[in-house]
Motif scaffolding. Structure first.
Motif, PDB file in Angstrom:
ATOM      1  N   CYS A 194      -7.518  50.036  77.028  1.00  0.00           N
ATOM      2  CA  CYS A 194      -6.493  49.926  75.970  1.00  0.00           C
ATOM      3  C   CYS A 194      -6.838  48.835  74.967  1.00  0.00           C
ATOM      4  N   SER A 195      -7.413  47.732  75.458  1.00  0.00           N
ATOM      5  CA  SER A 195      -7.818  46.638  74.566  1.00  0.00           C
ATOM      6  C   SER A 195      -8.873  47.105  73.570  1.00  0.00           C
ATOM      7  N   MET A 196      -9.819  47.887  74.077  1.00  0.00           N
ATOM      8  CA  MET A 196     -10.883  48.409  73.219  1.00  0.00           C
ATOM      9  C   MET A 196     -10.302  49.276  72.100  1.00  0.00           C
ATOM     10  N   THR A 197      -9.396  50.187  72.470  1.00  0.00           N
ATOM     11  CA  THR A 197      -8.760  51.063  71.471  1.00  0.00           C
ATOM     12  C   THR A 197      -7.962  50.243  70.474  1.00  0.00           C
ATOM     13  N   GLY A 198      -7.160  49.310  70.988  1.00  0.00           N
ATOM     14  CA  GLY A 198      -6.317  48.477  70.124  1.00  0.00           C
ATOM     15  C   GLY A 198      -7.119  47.656  69.133  1.00  0.00           C
ATOM     16  N   LEU A 199      -8.197  47.047  69.605  1.00  0.00           N
ATOM     17  CA  LEU A 199      -9.053  46.247  68.711  1.00  0.00           C
ATOM     18  C   LEU A 199      -9.717  47.125  67.656  1.00  0.00           C
ATOM     19  N   ALA A 200     -10.117  48.334  68.046  1.00  0.00           N
ATOM     20  CA  ALA A 200     -10.722  49.269  67.086  1.00  0.00           C
ATOM     21  C   ALA A 200      -9.722  49.619  65.983  1.00  0.00           C
ATOM     22  N   LEU A 201      -8.452  49.826  66.352  1.00  0.00           N
ATOM     23  CA  LEU A 201      -7.407  50.165  65.371  1.00  0.00           C
ATOM     24  C   LEU A 201      -7.114  49.001  64.420  1.00  0.00           C
ATOM     25  N   VAL A 202      -7.111  47.786  64.959  1.00  0.00           N
ATOM     26  CA  VAL A 202      -6.812  46.602  64.130  1.00  0.00           C
ATOM     27  C   VAL A 202      -8.008  46.246  63.248  1.00  0.00           C
ATOM     28  N   LEU A 203      -9.205  46.257  63.835  1.00  0.00           N
ATOM     29  CA  LEU A 203     -10.419  45.894  63.078  1.00  0.00           C
ATOM     30  C   LEU A 203     -10.670  46.812  61.885  1.00  0.00           C
ATOM     31  N   THR A 204     -10.399  48.090  62.065  1.00  0.00           N
ATOM     32  CA  THR A 204     -10.650  49.054  60.980  1.00  0.00           C
ATOM     33  C   THR A 204      -9.466  49.166  60.014  1.00  0.00           C
ATOM     34  N   GLY A 205      -8.340  48.530  60.359  1.00  0.00           N
ATOM     35  CA  GLY A 205      -7.160  48.560  59.489  1.00  0.00           C
ATOM     36  C   GLY A 205      -6.381  49.867  59.549  1.00  0.00           C
ATOM     37  N   VAL A 206      -6.758  50.737  60.467  1.00  0.00           N
ATOM     38  CA  VAL A 206      -6.132  52.060  60.555  1.00  0.00           C
ATOM     39  C   VAL A 206      -4.664  51.977  60.991  1.00  0.00           C
ATOM     40  N   TRP A 207      -4.318  50.928  61.749  1.00  0.00           N
ATOM     41  CA  TRP A 207      -2.956  50.798  62.275  1.00  0.00           C
ATOM     42  C   TRP A 207      -1.896  50.781  61.177  1.00  0.00           C
ATOM     43  N   SER A 208      -2.295  50.363  59.967  1.00  0.00           N
ATOM     44  CA  SER A 208      -1.321  50.273  58.866  1.00  0.00           C
ATOM     45  C   SER A 208      -1.354  51.489  57.935  1.00  0.00           C
ATOM     46  N   MET A 209      -2.209  52.478  58.252  1.00  0.00           N
ATOM     47  CA  MET A 209      -2.307  53.681  57.410  1.00  0.00           C
ATOM     48  C   MET A 209      -1.182  54.667  57.730  1.00  0.00           C
ATOM     49  N   ASP A 210      -0.977  55.620  56.851  1.00  0.00           N
ATOM     50  CA  ASP A 210       0.104  56.593  57.006  1.00  0.00           C
ATOM     51  C   ASP A 210      -0.349  57.807  57.832  1.00  0.00           C
ATOM     52  N   ILE A 211      -0.853  57.524  59.036  1.00  0.00           N
ATOM     53  CA  ILE A 211      -1.264  58.579  59.972  1.00  0.00           C
ATOM     54  C   ILE A 211      -0.785  58.170  61.357  1.00  0.00           C
ATOM     55  N   GLU A 212      -0.766  59.112  62.309  1.00  0.00           N
ATOM     56  CA  GLU A 212      -0.268  58.771  63.646  1.00  0.00           C
ATOM     57  C   GLU A 212      -1.009  59.537  64.731  1.00  0.00           C
ATOM     58  N   GLY A 213      -0.756  59.118  65.986  1.00  0.00           N
ATOM     59  CA  GLY A 213      -1.293  59.814  67.153  1.00  0.00           C
ATOM     60  C   GLY A 213      -2.803  59.836  67.223  1.00  0.00           C
ATOM     61  N   ALA A 214      -3.337  60.982  67.649  1.00  0.00           N
ATOM     62  CA  ALA A 214      -4.781  61.138  67.832  1.00  0.00           C
ATOM     63  C   ALA A 214      -5.530  60.947  66.509  1.00  0.00           C
ATOM     64  N   ARG A 215      -4.896  61.337  65.397  1.00  0.00           N
ATOM     65  CA  ARG A 215      -5.543  61.197  64.079  1.00  0.00           C
ATOM     66  C   ARG A 215      -5.827  59.730  63.748  1.00  0.00           C
ATOM     67  N   MET A 216      -4.933  58.863  64.203  1.00  0.00           N
ATOM     68  CA  MET A 216      -5.072  57.424  63.948  1.00  0.00           C
ATOM     69  C   MET A 216      -6.326  56.863  64.638  1.00  0.00           C
ATOM     70  N   THR A 217      -6.471  57.169  65.928  1.00  0.00           N
ATOM     71  CA  THR A 217      -7.640  56.697  66.668  1.00  0.00           C
ATOM     72  C   THR A 217      -8.919  57.375  66.170  1.00  0.00           C
ATOM     73  N   THR A 218      -8.828  58.645  65.825  1.00  0.00           N
ATOM     74  CA  THR A 218      -9.976  59.377  65.283  1.00  0.00           C
ATOM     75  C   THR A 218     -10.467  58.726  63.994  1.00  0.00           C
ATOM     76  N   GLU A 219      -9.533  58.344  63.129  1.00  0.00           N
ATOM     77  CA  GLU A 219      -9.890  57.700  61.862  1.00  0.00           C
ATOM     78  C   GLU A 219     -10.546  56.346  62.101  1.00  0.00           C
ATOM     79  N   ALA A 220     -10.047  55.600  63.102  1.00  0.00           N
ATOM     80  CA  ALA A 220     -10.632  54.296  63.431  1.00  0.00           C
ATOM     81  C   ALA A 220     -12.083  54.447  63.867  1.00  0.00           C
ATOM     82  N   PHE A 221     -12.361  55.459  64.695  1.00  0.00           N
ATOM     83  CA  PHE A 221     -13.733  55.694  65.167  1.00  0.00           C
ATOM     84  C   PHE A 221     -14.617  56.228  64.037  1.00  0.00           C
TER      85      PHE A 221
END
Length: 462
Positions: free
Chosen positions: A316-343
């Motif tokens: 979970c830490s790995m996923t969370g850091l990926a979302l924060v580092l890429t700035g995806v957490w603040s984008m207007d997307i959700e769910g699997a699309r959010m993590t997909t965009e981060a990767f």
């Protein structure tokens, strides 16, 4: 109609996941942490060594090895919670939700140890000769609360059929396969249903065998990809961690387009999604732990505790850091699309989304299998072996329908039934707290004496 149903479920969710349950969940973990001498910190190296070391002279009852039992438990925990659940937590509560996920997991390791210890201590064989254990057994035999045991079993069947076990996993698989490979939802749903039906017929040995192969491999692949994102954004890691910690106590993000959430929402999102992911205190992992071939309930408790560490502190830490580092957490997307965009941003547009899709599909598939087993154990406890076939038919039908339910409704239903399942289990842990402490004391005293005798023997020979 849908809006009124959603609003009604939201009210129930807020009641279930209000301060009382959050305090009970985290409070139980804090209590066991202090009562057991911070066992999750000081005995973690020993627990990790047990995972990879075969127990000598095993004469205890059990269906599968301790490692296979851990993999079965991990198959039910490592899934959408680690990939989609973390994304929804950050969407709801901002980066601070990840901090509260960490806190819940660190204390939750002690809870996981306690519940899995009790599961092995109070387990018994069912009519088919398979091990039956978990909160329903230690609530009835240990705490003498048969009504609570039945309530737990009833709620667990609800979680298996309408919570973690079906809808979130199915939805994640059909979404991921559509995003990455453009496979129609209907095709994925049908193939998934057939595969689940085929594997669950084989029971615990079939599920454990598959989980023992898939879980270690996919965990290494997913974590390696996350490390790649961290390496590519190494310079931003200190500020990302600072943002996570700061947001946990201010309830407001320091950067990005997120307006800000209250501290309570951050805590609620972090703890609820953390429990969804690692299931500490939920009472699910003890049912897998009870099937382990072991002579010691303490040893299996230590091995099971590793599951929470791997699930939340690592994945979970790995996923969370990926979302924060890429700035995806603040984008207007959700769910699997959010993590997909981060990767996609963190690695590359082709390889990144494929890792998320494949990870989601395998993790979510094994989660479905693990929860099918948990539901089955509770059906056997409540209604006997004769009811298992009907349960499996209903479960498979729900897999097929899960592909067509909206994401927000899915997570609401899952959160509600999860919370209801946790309550009787946590009451049982509190009632049996002295049993956990005594078993732990006796085990480590014996271990200390064995080490001392071995040292004396070597010294005498020298």
């Amino acid at each position: 109609m849908n809006h009124s149903l959603y609003d009604f479920l939201q009210i129930i969710d807020n009641l279930v996941w209000g301060p009382p349950l959050l305090l009970l969940l985290v409070g139980t973990g804090i209590y066991f942490t202090f009562r057991l001498g911070a066992i999750q910190f000081f005995k973690l190296p020993l627990a990790l060594s047990y995972v990879f070391k075969k127990e000598e002279g095993v004469t205890g009852k059990g269906d599968v090895s301790s490692f296979a039992a851990l993999c079965t438990a991990l198959s039910a925990t490592i899934g959408t919670g680690n990939i989609v659940g973390v994304a929804t937590a950050l969407k709801l509560g901002g980066p601070g939700a990840l901090f509260w996920m960490w806190m819940a997991a660190l204390f939750g390791m002690a809870t996981k140890y306690a519940e899995c210890l009790l599961a092995v201590k109070y387990r018994e064989k069912d009519a088919q000769g398979n091990m039956l254990g978990g909160p329903m057994l230690y609530l009835e035999k240990g705490a003498g609360k048969k009504w609570l045991a039945r309530l737990f079993a009833f709620f667990t069947i609800g979680v298996a059929c309408f919570g973690i076990g079906t809808f979130p996993q199915v939805n994640a698989i059909v979404d991921a396969s559509h995003i990455a490979f453009n496979i129609p939802h209907e095709i994925t749903a049908i193939v998934l249903t057939v595969l689940v039906a085929a594997v669950t017929i084989g029971g615990i040995k079939s599920i454990a065998g598959l989980a023992s192969k898939i879980i270690p491999t996919m965990t290494v692949v997913y974590v390696t990809a996350c490390v790649g994102i961290l390496v590519n954004n190494a310079g931003a890691i200190p500020s990302a961690i600072s943002l996570i910690v700061e947001s946990a106590f201010t309830g407001q993000a320091a950067t990005g387009g997120f307006v800000g959430a209250s501290i309570m929402i951050a805590i609620q999102a972090g703890v609820a999604r953390g429990v969804f992911s690692n299931e500490s205190g939920l009472g699910s992992a003890p049912m897998a732990a009870a099937s382990a071939q072991t002579n010691s309930c303490v040893r299996q408790g230590l091995i099971s505790m590793v599951g929470t560490f791997l699930d939340t502190i690592v994945i979970c830490s790995m996923t969370g850091l990926a979302l924060v580092l890429t700035g995806v957490w603040s984008m207007d997307i959700e769910g699997a699309r959010m993590t997909t965009e981060a990767f996609s941003l963190g690695l590359n547009e082709g390889f990144g989304p494929m890792i998320v899709a494949i990870g989601l599909m395998f993790f979510a598939f094994t989660t479905i299998l693990g929860w099918n087993y948990y539901g089955e154990r509770c059906v056997v406890y409540l209604f006997g072996q004769r009811a298992v076939l009907m349960y499996k038919l209903v479960f498979v039908a729900l897999i097929l329908s899960g592909a067509f339910i909206k994401l927000d409704m899915i997570w609401l239903i899952a959160d509600i039934v999860n919370g209801l399942m946790a309550v009787p289990n946590l009451i049982g842990l509190i009632l049996l707290r002295h049993v956990v402490a005594e078993e732990t004391r006796v085990y480590f005293e014996a271990l200390k004496n064995a080490v001392s005798s071995s040292s004396d023997s070597k010294a005498a020979k020298a």
